[in-house]
Design an enzyme around this catalytic site. Sequence first.
Site, PDB file in Angstrom:
ATOM      1  N   GLY A  94      72.913  13.404  70.355  1.00  0.00           N
ATOM      2  CA  GLY A  94      73.700  14.065  69.305  1.00  0.00           C
ATOM      3  C   GLY A  94      74.537  13.084  68.508  1.00  0.00           C
ATOM      4  O   GLY A  94      75.523  13.464  67.871  1.00  0.00           O
ATOM      5  N   ASP A 150      74.661  13.631  58.733  1.00  0.00           N
ATOM      6  CA  ASP A 150      74.413  12.441  59.557  1.00  0.00           C
ATOM      7  C   ASP A 150      74.029  11.245  58.697  1.00  0.00           C
ATOM      8  O   ASP A 150      74.523  10.134  58.876  1.00  0.00           O
ATOM      9  CB  ASP A 150      73.287  12.713  60.560  1.00  0.00           C
ATOM     10  CG  ASP A 150      73.579  13.910  61.434  1.00  0.00           C
ATOM     11  OD1 ASP A 150      74.727  14.389  61.405  1.00  0.00           O
ATOM     12  OD2 ASP A 150      72.666  14.367  62.138  1.00  0.00           O
ATOM     13  N   HIS A 200      77.595  22.413  62.282  1.00  0.00           N
ATOM     14  CA  HIS A 200      76.571  23.361  61.822  1.00  0.00           C
ATOM     15  C   HIS A 200      76.996  24.076  60.544  1.00  0.00           C
ATOM     16  O   HIS A 200      76.697  25.255  60.350  1.00  0.00           O
ATOM     17  CB  HIS A 200      76.224  24.386  62.919  1.00  0.00           C
ATOM     18  CG  HIS A 200      75.228  23.852  63.914  1.00  0.00           C
ATOM     19  ND1 HIS A 200      73.879  23.846  63.670  1.00  0.00           N
ATOM     20  CD2 HIS A 200      75.387  23.276  65.123  1.00  0.00           C
ATOM     21  CE1 HIS A 200      73.252  23.313  64.708  1.00  0.00           C
ATOM     22  NE2 HIS A 200      74.141  22.939  65.601  1.00  0.00           N
ATOM     23  N   ILE A 201      77.709  23.369  59.693  1.00  0.00           N
ATOM     24  CA  ILE A 201      78.006  23.989  58.393  1.00  0.00           C
ATOM     25  C   ILE A 201      77.612  23.080  57.235  1.00  0.00           C
ATOM     26  O   ILE A 201      77.805  23.439  56.079  1.00  0.00           O
ATOM     27  CB  ILE A 201      79.481  24.447  58.261  1.00  0.00           C
ATOM     28  CG1 ILE A 201      80.455  23.279  58.374  1.00  0.00           C
ATOM     29  CG2 ILE A 201      79.817  25.515  59.290  1.00  0.00           C
ATOM     30  CD1 ILE A 201      81.895  23.680  58.022  1.00  0.00           C
ATOM     31  N   SER A 218      68.463   9.267  64.897  1.00  0.00           N
ATOM     32  CA  SER A 218      67.395   9.345  63.882  1.00  0.00           C
ATOM     33  C   SER A 218      67.933   9.004  62.489  1.00  0.00           C
ATOM     34  O   SER A 218      67.292   8.270  61.738  1.00  0.00           O
ATOM     35  CB  SER A 218      66.711  10.713  63.891  1.00  0.00           C
ATOM     36  OG  SER A 218      67.655  11.731  63.874  1.00  0.00           O
ATOM     37  N   GLY A 234      68.734  11.215  71.458  1.00  0.00           N
ATOM     38  CA  GLY A 234      68.881  12.597  71.923  1.00  0.00           C
ATOM     39  C   GLY A 234      70.279  12.929  72.410  1.00  0.00           C
ATOM     40  O   GLY A 234      70.473  13.902  73.120  1.00  0.00           O
TER      41      GLY A 234
END
Length: 402
Positions: free
Chosen positions: A132, A180, A42-43, A136, A130
């Site tokens: 992680g 990603d 999350h950075i 996608s 889903g």
Amino acid sequence: MNKQPVEKKILEVRKTFKERFGDTDGLRFFAAPGRVNLIGEHIDYCGGLVFPAALTLDTVVAIRKNGTPSTVRLAATTIDGIRTFDVKDIEAARSLDWGNYQAGVVRELLALGIEVGGFDACYLSSVPFGAGLSSSASIEVSTGLAVSKLFGGKLSGAELALAGQRAENTFCGVNCGIMDQFASAMGKKDHAILLNCGTLEYKYVPLDLGDNVLILANTCKKHALGASKYNERRREVAEGLAEMQRIERSRGVSEPHKTLCEYSVAELREYMCEISDPTVMMRVIHVVTENARVKEAVKVLEAGKLDEFGELLRKANNSIRYLYEATGSELDAMFDAAVSFDGCVGARMTGGGFGGCTVNIVNASRVAEFEEYVGTRYTAATGNVPEFYVCETGDGARELLI
Ligand code: GLA
């Protein structure tokens, strides 16, 4: 983990292609992998350093031009029928129950000047949805590579990644960062990528884990990035940046930092108590310290100090759990079970969070024991049955030549 050799994947996707579209003349095959992030969570959307590795789990696409000027027909091995959209009216594809990642990518390729015409494509994915692990991104990047190659586009790996990210941001409603798609486009077998998400500078780091393997432990609680707290966290860190800049200015600095990850831990210590909202303060502490942990983690890994690397993974998990609050009871139960196993060198949640997987470094001779130990405890705590995959790193997006 899906150990299907690439030849089998090609045969399987080719078979479905033939069933749905009649023949396989002129078919080409492309693949793009999912990823595991080792540290730096999350950075990416704060200009930070991340450390992902591409997996051998991937999305394979069989594709060819279909001779129409603009009709796109899509199929997948696990989805019935065919979905169709028109390159000249991509907006209409928003209402498809499946196929909007592809439509979003086609829109980005058109914007880059690639003259996309009609094509048929069939997908086979071994990246669990889903979980992680960037299923996608693997669809976006495989589509971007396949369609651009088919219609004469020449995109670099970074351009491919950025096109995939923009598709997800603007067409699929998830305000994700670049990690990603970059890992999927640029991965390298037996390496992780140290990526600076602010500049897109990167380096490959050999992933030498000695006698150990990486085990992904899937909570089997699907994370739904769009519906979850992901976009909320992005708003909170935007507020955090504005607060840090305000505080910096109040100290007489005329040009404050432009991203949160430009702040050092020393600056964080100096400014953080003036952040008015305690939740925003916790988010900022996570972001700045996580960025510092990534630097340290790569340093100790390169020096072969695996125990220290594992310790940093554990610290990173606690930061995302208690300060960023992006885990949830399933991930917490999986992590707690893993770190109480004596042969576990390191563990943490990986990816967007709120469900999905943990990544664990475990001695290769104790994999079965680890799975039994952690699985039993996880099920007792949550009632869910987990899945485990011993994970292999693989290469980034590429054409599969037969
Ligand atoms: C998701 C997003 C990435 C990144 C991670 C968290 O996987 O797609 O951009 O923000 O979450 O590190």
